[in-house]
Design an enzyme around this catalytic site. Structure first.
Site, PDB file in Angstrom:
ATOM      1  N   HIS A 106       0.803  -1.227   0.000  1.00  6.59           N
ATOM      2  CA  HIS A 106       0.000   0.000   0.000  1.00  6.59           C
ATOM      3  C   HIS A 106       0.838   1.281   0.000  1.00  6.59           C
ATOM      4  O   HIS A 106       0.540   2.241   0.725  1.00  6.59           O
ATOM      5  CB  HIS A 106      -0.959   0.007   1.195  1.00  6.59           C
ATOM      6  CG  HIS A 106      -2.036  -1.052   1.132  1.00  6.59           C
ATOM      7  ND1 HIS A 106      -2.487  -1.600  -0.044  1.00  6.59           N
ATOM      8  CD2 HIS A 106      -2.749  -1.675   2.117  1.00  6.59           C
ATOM      9  CE1 HIS A 106      -3.430  -2.495   0.218  1.00  6.59           C
ATOM     10  NE2 HIS A 106      -3.600  -2.572   1.513  1.00  6.59           N
ATOM     11  N   HIS A 180      -9.672   2.226   0.046  1.00 12.23           N
ATOM     12  CA  HIS A 180      -9.610   1.084   0.960  1.00 12.23           C
ATOM     13  C   HIS A 180     -10.725   1.132   2.010  1.00 12.23           C
ATOM     14  O   HIS A 180     -10.483   0.875   3.192  1.00 12.23           O
ATOM     15  CB  HIS A 180      -8.233   1.055   1.627  1.00 12.23           C
ATOM     16  CG  HIS A 180      -7.780  -0.303   2.055  1.00 12.23           C
ATOM     17  ND1 HIS A 180      -8.433  -1.038   3.011  1.00 12.23           N
ATOM     18  CD2 HIS A 180      -6.743  -1.060   1.644  1.00 12.23           C
ATOM     19  CE1 HIS A 180      -7.796  -2.188   3.182  1.00 12.23           C
ATOM     20  NE2 HIS A 180      -6.767  -2.230   2.360  1.00 12.23           N
ATOM     21  N   GLU A 318     -11.478  -3.601  -3.095  1.00 12.23           N
ATOM     22  CA  GLU A 318     -10.485  -2.636  -3.572  1.00 12.23           C
ATOM     23  C   GLU A 318     -10.293  -2.850  -5.068  1.00 12.23           C
ATOM     24  O   GLU A 318      -9.636  -3.807  -5.483  1.00 12.23           O
ATOM     25  CB  GLU A 318      -9.163  -2.843  -2.834  1.00 12.23           C
ATOM     26  CG  GLU A 318      -9.270  -2.729  -1.335  1.00 12.23           C
ATOM     27  CD  GLU A 318      -8.190  -3.537  -0.622  1.00 12.23           C
ATOM     28  OE1 GLU A 318      -6.998  -3.317  -0.883  1.00 12.23           O
ATOM     29  OE2 GLU A 318      -8.540  -4.422   0.171  1.00 12.23           O
TER      30      GLU A 318
END
Ligand code: BGC
Length: 353
Positions: A106, A180, A318
């Site tokens: 991420h 997210h 996502e």
């Protein structure tokens, strides 16, 4: 339709973050902060017209500035994992933070979820919106090139949350932007999400190794607990002794929507919560969607109004390119080059049954 701004607290760097309250209808509202571009709250009605806040999150910026599992955040530069925190682009090797076991996750230690974005309220005939911009400098978290990103949220009076992502760069770089949000259609404090009925419009998924890096295979879901082509409760098969479910500690996998990555809008998912009748449909131009069902939530995150987020109390869809694409030549490319425009769109549509 209205949009109002209020202070949301001070960031660790001493800046004041703002919270924008967007009302598209009396029963469809959102709160978005310019810190991390985070969707803090989303209120949608149940089948009796009763609204609830259906995304997990915190009451002010301090919760988001601390370590948390990316509640509601814009994730970048690269959503999901890059194996070993390394990739080679145009013959040059780049090293990134290994912030998830041996892998990069991420966007690194200080990803886009920790940036203070510049916000501009927007309005159009059928929607209120917020345009967020952020420039990630050359070398940011190890990534090459100055990357200028725009994420625009629109909340429509027909109960759709639209998210549009664009980015341009001055040097080649991988880009994979996503949101997210953790949804619980019973309400953010509604307990586990295991009875939510999920349909995933994917006939393949990307199986992973022990560290959750795709093996490269696009495996048919047919005959596996990953077959959500017809609606099934998230919890129905989640505890099956199956290698992939054991590795993910439940569902934590990328599903293949469009392996050719043509950038067409396709329906990724539909989720129905039987108790409240809330329904979420997800549409995207992305080739994949990571279905993660909060396997790592353990009650250590205390969120809005003191809500304790326990194991599997929220699920994420996502929309994204496939994990580890910078190291996987057979996956759709995530490389953005100067002169090109990164452009993706995802719509979260709310209905009742
Ligand atoms: C990943 C999970 C991770 C979660 C929070 C998801 O996108 O797939 O493995 O725990 O994000 O970081």
């Amino acid at each position: 339709m209205t949009i109002h701004k209020r202070p949301f607290g001070t960031t660790p760097e001493g800046a004041v973050a703002d919270l924008y309250l967007l009302a598209a209808a009396s029963d469809f509202k959102a709160a978005i902060t310019n810190y991390g571009g985070i969707l803090v709250s989303l209120w949608a009605p149940d089948r009796n017209g009763k609204t609830a806040d259906i995304v997990l999150g915190f009451d002010d910026v301090s919760g988001y500035a601390a370590k948390h599992p990316y509640f509601g955040a814009i994730v970048g530069r690269y959503g999901n994992r890059i194996a070993g925190g390394q990739f080679t682009l145009d013959g040059k090797m780049y090293s990134l933070a290994q912030n998830d076991g041996p892998n990069h996750l991420h966007g690194g230690v200080r990803g886009f979820d920790k940036a203070l974005w510049t916000a501009e309220p927007l309005i159009r005939d059928d929607a209120v919106g917020l345009k967020l911009t952020h420039t990630s400098p050359n070398g940011d978290e190890g990534y090459p090139g100055n990357l200028s990103c725009t994420v625009t949220y629109w909340l429509t009076n027909t109960k759709t949350l639209e998210i549009e992502y664009t980015a341009v760069t001055d040097a080649p770089t991988p880009v994979n932007l996503t949101n997210h949000s953790y949804f619980n259609l019973k309400g953010h404090n509604g307990g586990d999400i295991l009875t939510h009925e999920l349909t995933l419009f994917a006939d393949r998924f990307t199986p992973v190794d022990e560290t959750l890096i795709p093996t490269g295979e696009l495996r048919p879901v047919e005959g596996t607990p990953f077959d959500f082509r017809t609606a099934a409760a998230i919890g129905a098969r989640i505890n099956t002794e199956e290698e992939q479910l054991v590795r993910g500690k439940g569902y934590d996998h990328n599903f293949v929507l469009d392996a050719d990555a043509k950038g067409r809008f396709v329906q990724a998912a539909r989720v129905r919560e039987p108790q409240t009748g809330r329904v979420l449909e997800v549409y995207t131009t992305e080739p994949g969607v990571q279905f993660y069902c909060g396997n790592f939530l353990d009650g250590s995150n205390v969120g809005k109004g003191g809500a304790v987020y326990n194991h599997r109390n929220g699920f994420c869809l996502e929309t994204q390119h496939f994990p580890d694409s910078p190291n996987q030549a057979t996956f759709p490319s995530t490389v953005l080059r100067p002169g090109q425009m990164h452009h993706t769109q995802t719509h979260f549509r709310f209905l009742t049954d």
